[in-house]
Design an enzyme around this catalytic site. Structure first.
Site, PDB file in Angstrom:
ATOM      1  N   GLU A   1      23.312  56.911  24.474  1.00 49.86           N
ATOM      2  CA  GLU A   1      23.669  57.138  23.045  1.00 49.86           C
ATOM      3  C   GLU A   1      23.007  58.686  22.679  1.00 49.86           C
ATOM      4  O   GLU A   1      23.822  59.457  22.177  1.00 49.86           O
ATOM      5  CB  GLU A   1      23.090  56.389  22.231  1.00 49.86           C
ATOM      6  CG  GLU A   1      23.514  54.939  22.586  1.00 49.86           C
ATOM      7  CD  GLU A   1      25.064  54.475  22.653  1.00 49.86           C
ATOM      8  OE1 GLU A   1      25.435  53.657  23.697  1.00 49.86           O
ATOM      9  OE2 GLU A   1      25.920  55.483  22.246  1.00 49.86           O
TER      10      GLU A   1
ATOM     11  N   TYR B   1      34.031  54.867  32.085  1.00 54.64           N
ATOM     12  CA  TYR B   1      32.489  55.017  32.199  1.00 54.64           C
ATOM     13  C   TYR B   1      32.247  55.465  33.619  1.00 54.64           C
ATOM     14  O   TYR B   1      31.627  56.475  34.098  1.00 54.64           O
ATOM     15  CB  TYR B   1      31.612  53.809  31.763  1.00 54.64           C
ATOM     16  CG  TYR B   1      31.861  53.571  30.274  1.00 54.64           C
ATOM     17  CD1 TYR B   1      30.794  53.924  29.424  1.00 54.64           C
ATOM     18  CD2 TYR B   1      32.946  53.153  29.436  1.00 54.64           C
ATOM     19  CE1 TYR B   1      30.506  53.805  28.138  1.00 54.64           C
ATOM     20  CE2 TYR B   1      32.752  52.742  28.186  1.00 54.64           C
ATOM     21  CZ  TYR B   1      31.888  53.220  27.468  1.00 54.64           C
ATOM     22  OH  TYR B   1      31.617  52.799  26.163  1.00 54.64           O
TER      23      TYR B   1
ATOM     24  N   ARG C   1      26.887  40.813  21.099  1.00 47.72           N
ATOM     25  CA  ARG C   1      27.485  41.685  21.812  1.00 47.72           C
ATOM     26  C   ARG C   1      28.494  41.427  22.918  1.00 47.72           C
ATOM     27  O   ARG C   1      28.588  40.629  23.489  1.00 47.72           O
ATOM     28  CB  ARG C   1      26.120  42.076  22.769  1.00 47.72           C
ATOM     29  CG  ARG C   1      26.478  43.570  23.400  1.00 47.72           C
ATOM     30  CD  ARG C   1      25.345  43.863  24.086  1.00 47.72           C
ATOM     31  NE  ARG C   1      25.413  45.171  25.046  1.00 47.72           N
ATOM     32  CZ  ARG C   1      24.465  45.607  25.816  1.00 47.72           C
ATOM     33  NH1 ARG C   1      23.284  45.218  25.518  1.00 47.72           N
ATOM     34  NH2 ARG C   1      24.791  46.724  26.436  1.00 47.72           N
TER      35      ARG C   1
END
Length: 679
Positions: A369, A455, A629
């Site tokens: 992040e 990713y 999540r």
């Protein structure tokens, strides 16, 4: 800002007819000016972008190439676009709404008569110009998954140009005010009851804007290519604190009705999905001169300990790829309902509590992040079809930060996990599947591209380029890429063109070696992919082989001495089919069900549920009740749903837990279980 805009009011919907009205706008040749090279130089020059909240950064350009086109917005930014947003809003936990005013600075072409914004369920009660005169507006038909266009008549008069602006410098031409309220079911907003928080006493609110959810609570042009500066004043009931993805301005101000108003500014132009809010009973802990963390009092100490390496991570990012341009780097650890691992909201990263393991073994999440502060926030894809430009570049950058702070072994192990995930994903999807292309092809939705293609494939692509070109040369190039396109939208086409111009320089042999177009636009895994070091998991892979051949498990001391990456590798390489006896032996020997690392615990539960292991059901039920999540929740429900044994268990658990999940998680599990809400 008008104080009455923050009052909780019941808006009456008043849809007006949009009129045609010609305006005389001083700004000439709007589209051409946006693309002037000098503007790109201004927006890309680092020393002109200040973290000082008193200095607003320049208006970002709009890209007009085919690759830059965003088909997920109703906006027509070449005709009229938002450059700045000023919010004055009140949070109402009882009604589950946010309401007040949004003041938009608009830059319009000479003949523009209207501006089109994005909305999804917004309740618009009035639109006025700077003088308070009503402006006609209309909400169009709803398009599923996209919302509805909000078309607003532009004022007849233009704004006076600030005398301090240099000739040719862009400036807003209109300012409009929208009075509105979000709907209780706004997809960007997650409203938690006190029972769904760690403390159990106060409610909690957080937002998740990416991808196109912010249009459910903010009336603006919700497209990553239409960057905007913004400021906000948010009123919330005492004693709750409010944080946003902007720099806080002073202390909260007391208001009537036991409320407080919090003010924030973001003077760097950002894509609208990065505007974020959280409100709850949260406390702050300072980590260093540039960083700190917020969390509920019951979580704050564990959270602060877990992210204690943040200052070192920031230093590593700066050393690798240039200045950190956002001033502070703060984080908030949210309640478990947060659907993602983290969200890279500028100056206030949102984190899931599931990454807390007590040993910082999942701090690759923080590195990821943080890396978005360069790749994704500083430079941002103009279209959702270029998702790898944010996530793939960031994942590569994350791995480099991990190497600097935690060592080459850990970085290489995490790269190996990424590589294995990509190979498995391509095998399952098919090498010719268009969803395995990094740049999403036109024939599928930009949100259909598989996560591993965005990713992992992006990570391995950049590692491959680095290995062929050389790390020092590649690092210098990537640093200048961030510098040259700071606070601007970018495309795959631009990225490759810059690589070719500055690194390949017409070298046909090097061009052939790199296989750039095959990586970005092709499917599957290109032949030149840089494989991980086979020694990274040599010990673990030997243990995997020993288990497969003779059922030999690692000794308990050996298992506990492994890194989290090594434990994950072992569990991911286990056979798909395991007997109840084998599962019991695994748990008894390795203590899997007692793991404090949720990544490890999840892999254990998935294997157990996949193999219909009854003793794991109570733990899975507890896990699914406290964790929202999506990375964990969706696969566990899928594992249950795939067997006749598990289907009724999944339905029973989901009936209890669904209301506590974010809309994103719910949508995924709804599709898996074919769940339909009662009428």
């Amino acid at each position: 800002m008008a104080g009455n805009a923050r009052r909780i009011v019941q808006f009456t919907l008043a849809i007006s007819t949009c009129h045609q009205n010609h305006q005389d706008i001083a700004m000439r040749a709007f589209i051409q000016v946006l693309l002037l090279p000098c503007l790109f130089l201004i927006a890309g020059c680092g020393d002109l972008i200040s973290s000082d909240t008193g200095t607003r950064g320049p208006i970002a350009p709009i890209l007009t190439s085919k690759e830059a086109f965003d088909d997920q917005t109703f906006a027509k930014p070449q005709e009229a676009r938002v450059t700045h947003l000023d919010l004055d809003l009140a949070v109402d936990f009882e009604a589950k709404t946010i309401g007040g005013t949004a003041v938009l600075d608009v830059l319009a072409s000479q003949n523009a008569e209207e501006i089109i914004l994005d909305s999804n369920g917004l309740r618009i009660s009035a639109v006025t110009d700077e003088a308070g005169n009503d402006l006609a507006f209309a909400l169009g038909d709803t398009v599923e998954g996209k919302g509805e266009p909000l078309t607003i008549q532009l004022p007849a008069q233009t704004l006076e140009r600030d005398a301090s602006l240099a000739e040719g410098e862009l400036a807003p031409t209109h300012r409009i005010t929208i009075e509105y309220m979000s709907a209780p079911q706004a997809e960007a907003l997650q409203w938690l009851s006190p029972e769904q928080t760690a403390g159990g006493e106060y409610p909690f609110l957080f937002s998740q804007g990416q991808a196109i959810n912010n249009r459910t609570w903010i009336p603006t042009q919700d497209s990553p290519g239409i960057r905007q500066t913004w400021e906000a004043t948010i009123s919330a009931p005492e004693p709750l604190n409010v944080v946003m993805s902007g720099v806080v301005q002073g202390d909260p101000q007391e208001e009537e009705g036991s409320r407080r108003a919090f003010s924030f500014v973001m003077n760097n132009a950002v894509p609208p999905y990065l505007i974020a809010i959280a409100a709850g009973n949260i406390e702050f802990r300072e980590l260093g001169p540039r960083s700190g963390v917020w969390a509920e009092p019951e979580v704050i100490e564990a959270a602060a300990q877990e992210v204690g390496d943040t200052e070192a991570l920031i230093d590593a990012g700066i050393a690798l790829f240039g200045d950190y341009r956002w001033g502070r780097y703060d984080m908030i650890v949210l309640p478990p309902a947060f659907p993602y691992g983290g969200m890279e909201n500028p100056v206030m990263t949102f984190l899931t509590p599931t990454f807390i393991a007590g040993d910082r073994s999942n701090n690759g999440l923080v590195a990821h992040e943080l890396a978005h502060s360069w790749s994704g926030n500083l430079t941002t894809y103009s279209s959702w079809r270029d998702g790898w430009l944010n996530e793939g570049v960031t994942s590569y950058f994350e791995n480099r930060i991990v190497e600097e702070v935690y060592g080459k072994k850990r970085a290489e192990q995490e790269y190996a996990l990424s590589y294995a995930g990509l190979v498995e994903g391509i095998e399952n999807a098919g090498a010719d599947n268009p969803a395995t292309a990094m740049r999403t092809p036109d024939e599928i939705s930009p949100f259909a591209t598989r996560g591993f293609a965005i990713y992992d494939k992006g990570t391995i692509f950049l590692r491959t380029v680095e290995n062929i070109i050389g790390r020092e040369t590649f690092d210098a190039w990537l640093t200048q890429w961030f510098d040259s396109h700071a606070f601007q939208p970018v495309t795959s086409e631009m990225f490759l063109a810059d690589l070719r111009e500055k690194l390949i320089k017409g070298d046909a042999e090097l061009e052939e070696q790199l296989m750039l177009d095959e990586w970005v636009y092709g499917t599957g895994l290109p032949a030149n992919a840089s494989k991980p070091d086979p020694q990274a998991f040599a010990e673990v892979d030997n243990a995997v082989a020993a288990y497969a051949n003779a059922g030999t498990l690692p000794e308990g001391d050996v298992w506990r001495g492994w890194t989290a990456a090594e434990q994950r590798r072992f569990l991911e390489e286990l056979p798909d089919e395991l007997s109840a006896e084998q599962l019991a032996a695994l748990d008894n020997s390795l203590g899997l069900s007692q793991s404090a690392n949720n990544e490890v615990l999840f892999l254990w539960l998935e294997a157990a549920l996949r193999n219909q292991y009854d003793p794991a059901v109570p733990q899975a039920e507890r896990f699914l009740a406290k964790v929202g999540r999506n990375k964990f929740v969706s696969p566990l429900f899928t594992a249950l749903n795939d067997t006749a044994w598990g289907k009724p268990i999944a339905e029973r658990i989901y009936a209890k837990t669904r209301s506590g999940y974010h809309a994103y998680t719910r949508s995924n599990v709804d599709a898996t279980l074919q769940y339909e809400e009662p009428a």
